[in-house]
Design a protein around this motif. Structure first.
Motif, PDB file in Angstrom:
ATOM      1  N   THR A 109      -9.369  -2.801  -1.018  1.00  0.00           N
ATOM      2  CA  THR A 109      -7.993  -3.646  -0.692  1.00  0.00           C
ATOM      3  C   THR A 109      -8.453  -5.439  -1.544  1.00  0.00           C
ATOM      4  O   THR A 109      -9.638  -5.516  -1.543  1.00  0.00           O
ATOM      5  CB  THR A 109      -7.980  -3.959   0.633  1.00  0.00           C
ATOM      6  N   THR A 128      -3.050  -8.969   2.398  1.00  0.00           N
ATOM      7  CA  THR A 128      -3.788  -7.929   1.863  1.00  0.00           C
ATOM      8  C   THR A 128      -2.978  -6.944   0.907  1.00  0.00           C
ATOM      9  O   THR A 128      -1.864  -6.457   1.555  1.00  0.00           O
ATOM     10  CB  THR A 128      -4.309  -7.228   2.942  1.00  0.00           C
ATOM     11  N   PHE A 130      -2.797  -3.013  -0.891  1.00  0.00           N
ATOM     12  CA  PHE A 130      -3.414  -1.695  -0.660  1.00  0.00           C
ATOM     13  C   PHE A 130      -3.305  -1.007  -2.158  1.00  0.00           C
ATOM     14  O   PHE A 130      -2.400  -1.356  -2.768  1.00  0.00           O
ATOM     15  CB  PHE A 130      -3.154  -0.900   0.483  1.00  0.00           C
ATOM     16  N   LEU A 136      -5.386   3.109   2.826  1.00  0.00           N
ATOM     17  CA  LEU A 136      -4.681   2.430   4.056  1.00  0.00           C
ATOM     18  C   LEU A 136      -5.192   3.180   5.402  1.00  0.00           C
ATOM     19  O   LEU A 136      -5.754   2.477   6.368  1.00  0.00           O
ATOM     20  CB  LEU A 136      -3.327   2.126   4.005  1.00  0.00           C
TER      21      LEU A 136
END
Lengths: 166, 114
Positions: A109, A128, A130, A136
């Motif tokens: 990430t 953040t 992903f 995730l």
């Protein structure tokens, strides 16, 4: 209220949280900069984090592990991609195996933390990004072992610590 | 693991299904309104058969259901399936809310000492 907003974008796979703290920017920066402070809040109370490498420089690496209730260890790493003290920090964050080798197949990430002065108080924004939902899933799995009950234990620990300090 | 009530292979199916942009787009469309596979196929630069395959993957992941209506196959979005994916982001939010709580505790301790 500390948390101002938390937004999730399921299409773009982004998570953004905005929180405000009753402390100045330099103080809040230290909870990121100082590994001894970082490890007090990064892992859940029942999975405390230990950062045994923390090279706080652009391109620098951090290696950490979280220790679960049964002694199992979950390893992770960061690579710091940007530092603009005391207001901006960005880093990549991923998993590692028990030999501390990055597990690249799980992806990484990218996090960007911004601290903003609100006249003595601090607003912290963290975004953040992903790479995939699989990742995730892994990310959440690693941090969620404790469930919600852990928060209670944390309060006890702090009360005990303050009692000892007094 | 975390993902409540979901079986491991169910999780894999769900994420594999959502990992593809076309399939996410199909889900978004059929959540708004049911659509036949042939209508969907008009939206993408790929063959009818390819779209049909995408729909089959989504169906196995319980993200859509398909039913025959006359000569057409009607695809319908399954809100439950999409919500499962959303739940993961909810859990991630919970991690960060807990971290913020702990940061607050650390900052508050400093104040007590000063």
């Amino acid at each position: 209220m500390a948390i101002i907003s938390a937004d999730k974008d399921t299409q773009e796979l982004n998570f953004r949280i905005v929180a405000e703290f009753d402390a100045d920017v330099k103080r809040v920066w230290r909870i990121w900069e100082d590994p001894r402070q970082l490890e007090r809040w990064w892992g859940p109370p029942t999975w405390p984090a230990t950062f045994d490498t923390y090279d706080f420089a652009v391109g620098g690496r951090a290696e950490y592990y979280m220790t679960g209730p049964d002694g199992e260890k979950a390893h992770g790493w960061w690579v710091i991609t940007g530092i603009d003290a005391p207001t901006r920090l960005s880093f990549d964050d991923g998993f590692a195996n028990e030999n501390r080798e990055p597990m690249d197949e799980l992806g990484r990430t990218h996090a960007v933390v911004t601290l903003e002065d609100l006249g003595g108080r601090t607003r912290m924004t963290l975004v953040t990004g992903f790479e995939s939902l699989e990742q995730l899933d892994q990310m959440v799995g690693m941090g969620m072992e404790e469930g919600l009950k852990g928060a209670l234990g944390q309060v006890d620990a702090i009360l005990a610590e303050q009692g000892a300090a007094a | 693991m975390v993902v409540d009530q979901l079986h491991e292979d169910e999780v894999s199916r769900l994420f594999q299904a959502l990992a593809d942009a076309t399939r996410r787009d199909i889900v978004a469309r059929v959540l708004v309104a049911d659509s036949s596979v042939s209508r969907l196929a008009e939206q993408y630069a790929m063959s009818f058969a390819a779209v049909q395959k995408h729909v089959a993957v989504l169906e196995r992941a319980s993200l859509v259901t398909k039913e025959k209506r006359g000569r057409e196959q009607i695809v319908r979005g399954e809100v439950d399936g999409v919500q499962r994916a959303r739940r993961l982001l909810d859990d991630y939010e919970r991690i960060w809310r807990q971290r913020v709580d702990r940061i607050e505790d650390i900052l508050a301790e400093d104040e007590d000492r000063n």
